[in-house]
Design a protein around this motif. Sequence first.
Motif, PDB file in Angstrom:
ATOM      1  N   MET A 183       0.841  -1.204   0.000  1.00  0.00           N
ATOM      2  CA  MET A 183       0.000   0.000   0.000  1.00  0.00           C
ATOM      3  C   MET A 183       0.868   1.243   0.000  1.00  0.00           C
ATOM      4  N   SER A 184       1.712   1.391  -0.945  1.00  0.00           N
ATOM      5  CA  SER A 184       2.719   2.424  -0.934  1.00  0.00           C
ATOM      6  C   SER A 184       2.135   3.833  -1.098  1.00  0.00           C
ATOM      7  N   VAL A 185       1.209   3.994  -1.997  1.00  0.00           N
ATOM      8  CA  VAL A 185       0.663   5.317  -2.265  1.00  0.00           C
ATOM      9  C   VAL A 185      -0.062   5.864  -1.038  1.00  0.00           C
ATOM     10  N   LYS A 186      -0.722   4.997  -0.315  1.00  0.00           N
ATOM     11  CA  LYS A 186      -1.394   5.428   0.918  1.00  0.00           C
ATOM     12  C   LYS A 186      -0.379   6.011   1.904  1.00  0.00           C
ATOM     13  N   THR A 187       0.723   5.317   2.082  1.00  0.00           N
ATOM     14  CA  THR A 187       1.766   5.802   2.984  1.00  0.00           C
ATOM     15  C   THR A 187       2.295   7.154   2.522  1.00  0.00           C
ATOM     16  N   LEU A 188       2.499   7.263   1.221  1.00  0.00           N
ATOM     17  CA  LEU A 188       2.960   8.518   0.637  1.00  0.00           C
ATOM     18  C   LEU A 188       1.975   9.651   0.931  1.00  0.00           C
ATOM     19  N   CYS A 189       0.696   9.363   0.797  1.00  0.00           N
ATOM     20  CA  CYS A 189      -0.319  10.396   1.048  1.00  0.00           C
ATOM     21  C   CYS A 189      -0.344  10.783   2.518  1.00  0.00           C
ATOM     22  N   LEU A 190      -0.278   9.798   3.394  1.00  0.00           N
ATOM     23  CA  LEU A 190      -0.222  10.106   4.824  1.00  0.00           C
ATOM     24  C   LEU A 190       0.990  10.979   5.124  1.00  0.00           C
ATOM     25  N   GLY A 191       2.106  10.629   4.534  1.00  0.00           N
ATOM     26  CA  GLY A 191       3.326  11.402   4.739  1.00  0.00           C
ATOM     27  C   GLY A 191       3.168  12.833   4.268  1.00  0.00           C
ATOM     28  N   ALA A 192       2.623  12.996   3.079  1.00  0.00           N
ATOM     29  CA  ALA A 192       2.423  14.333   2.526  1.00  0.00           C
ATOM     30  C   ALA A 192       1.526  15.158   3.438  1.00  0.00           C
ATOM     31  N   LEU A 193       0.460  14.546   3.932  1.00  0.00           N
ATOM     32  CA  LEU A 193      -0.488  15.271   4.782  1.00  0.00           C
ATOM     33  C   LEU A 193       0.039  15.489   6.193  1.00  0.00           C
ATOM     34  N   SER A 194       1.108  14.793   6.555  1.00  0.00           N
ATOM     35  CA  SER A 194       1.740  15.063   7.857  1.00  0.00           C
ATOM     36  C   SER A 194       2.537  16.368   7.802  1.00  0.00           C
ATOM     37  N   LEU A 195       2.880  16.799   6.602  1.00  0.00           N
ATOM     38  CA  LEU A 195       3.609  18.057   6.433  1.00  0.00           C
ATOM     39  C   LEU A 195       2.657  19.244   6.483  1.00  0.00           C
ATOM     40  N   ARG A 196       1.521  19.107   5.858  1.00  0.00           N
ATOM     41  CA  ARG A 196       0.500  20.158   5.837  1.00  0.00           C
ATOM     42  C   ARG A 196      -0.782  19.561   5.268  1.00  0.00           C
ATOM     43  N   ASP A 197      -1.917  20.136   5.637  1.00  0.00           N
ATOM     44  CA  ASP A 197      -3.180  19.708   5.054  1.00  0.00           C
ATOM     45  C   ASP A 197      -3.183  20.033   3.569  1.00  0.00           C
ATOM     46  N   GLY A 198      -3.963  19.302   2.799  1.00  0.00           N
ATOM     47  CA  GLY A 198      -3.971  19.591   1.373  1.00  0.00           C
ATOM     48  C   GLY A 198      -4.973  18.755   0.594  1.00  0.00           C
ATOM     49  N   THR A 199      -5.124  19.101  -0.675  1.00  0.00           N
ATOM     50  CA  THR A 199      -6.019  18.385  -1.582  1.00  0.00           C
ATOM     51  C   THR A 199      -5.222  17.311  -2.324  1.00  0.00           C
ATOM     52  N   GLY A 200      -5.914  16.485  -3.075  1.00  0.00           N
ATOM     53  CA  GLY A 200      -5.246  15.494  -3.915  1.00  0.00           C
ATOM     54  C   GLY A 200      -4.280  16.174  -4.870  1.00  0.00           C
ATOM     55  N   TYR A 201      -4.719  17.286  -5.388  1.00  0.00           N
ATOM     56  CA  TYR A 201      -3.892  18.065  -6.307  1.00  0.00           C
ATOM     57  C   TYR A 201      -2.616  18.551  -5.628  1.00  0.00           C
ATOM     58  N   ASP A 202      -2.743  19.049  -4.417  1.00  0.00           N
ATOM     59  CA  ASP A 202      -1.567  19.499  -3.659  1.00  0.00           C
ATOM     60  C   ASP A 202      -0.570  18.357  -3.479  1.00  0.00           C
ATOM     61  N   ILE A 203      -1.094  17.180  -3.184  1.00  0.00           N
ATOM     62  CA  ILE A 203      -0.241  16.021  -2.948  1.00  0.00           C
ATOM     63  C   ILE A 203       0.517  15.651  -4.222  1.00  0.00           C
ATOM     64  N   LYS A 204      -0.207  15.670  -5.334  1.00  0.00           N
ATOM     65  CA  LYS A 204       0.444  15.392  -6.616  1.00  0.00           C
ATOM     66  C   LYS A 204       1.581  16.382  -6.866  1.00  0.00           C
TER      67      LYS A 204
END
Lengths: 186, 186
Positions: free
Chosen positions: B1-22
């Motif tokens: 489940m790599s992408v999930k971990t990546l998304c959690l990581g990204a959102l640990s830096l700051r809140d954001g949208t899917g677009y922000d994460i991309k």
Amino acid sequence: MSVKTLCLGALSLRDGTGYDIKKLFESAFSHFHSASYGSIYPALKQLQADGLLDCRLEPGAKHPDRKLFSLTGEGRKALVDELTAMPAGEQLRSDFLLLMFFAHLLPTEVLRDKLAQMEAYYEDELSYLKSIADCAEHSAGIAFTIEQGIQVYTAKLGLLRDRREQLLKDHREIPKEWSENSPCTD
Amino acid sequence: MSVKTLCLGALSLRDGTGYDIKKLFESAFSHFHSASYGSIYPALKQLQADGLLDCRLEPGAKHPDRKLFSLTGEGRKALVDELTAMPAGEQLRSDFLLLMFFAHLLPTEVLRDKLAQMEAYYEDELSYLKSIADCAEHSAGIAFTIEQGIQVYTAKLGLLRDRREQLLKDHREIPKEWSENSPCTD
DNA sequence: TTCGAGATATATCAAGTCGATATATTATCG
DNA sequence: CGATAATATATCGACTTGATATATCTCGAA
């Protein structure tokens, strides 16, 4: 159609079965590419249908169903065309660097463990590459791929060892807020 | 489940949208990971369903349908757990090294072109990394990821320049038959 | 001021790929 | 003689990519 190109390339070195190709991907190609059976077998079937591969069956002798593939003239041409058309690029997928990026979230022991895992991995890769570097007469291109591997793993190993103590000492300091949309410049 | 971990990581830096994460994957993470919308959006949906993310809608104001995600307490815990469980590894996918491996099949001009492409790529990456290296106060872990990038690209660029003339001169020599199952040792 | 290009934002789809698994034979070695 | 590993093909669900569709907002140039 990357796996197809990989298969054509493998078969340009010597005739072989799907299994042989997988083995090659796990040894010689393993530093820069990989592919699973689930993509190799369909690719071979497709390439044969397209007339780029010949297939002769070797029954009875040793194994059942041994399908030995070889490049056709068309196949060799297609390989050169695809290599020529393919842009030169590369992509790293590193769970280790992801871990380092979020190192401040991990307990010190866990971080120490990850660093040790990665050190062992780099050492293994490096000793494998060094073992094949000077025993055979590789083409200039193949020698280049090996030498790049050696230099890259050497650099990574050196940095890891240099920074280990500092990483373990500093790692609980909380990083600054990530700046607006990206760090610093843009 | 790599992408999930990546998304959690990204959102640990700051809140954001899917677009922000991309966007983050295309900038800060781009050296060691990537993901497409086709995996990010389903991952966010799943993570929200699992209670690891909160989602507040921001309608009217500027954009329609802006879904701003943030980590829940459970989400933060899940991130740490997944990072801890994840083995430290890496994988390179390099069309460039594939090209070098089969360099003897290519016309000299094509080879020269590929080398130039790759040199330009290395230069770009290097200058980007250097630009972000010393402008902000990164955590030790983040500084490590940047420094590794700098050292690796520097090594690759140096080797490419050192070997270019020799590669172009030698490259039509046909490589030796690939030994039995793998080169040299095993 | 208006027009278009580019950025923001979500969402979906076909095609391709991975990792695991099933099956079966042969080789090796204590 | 029996167990383990290697050889070999094949398939399946789950995941990922890259492209595409849709729509709004921003900002500078004509």
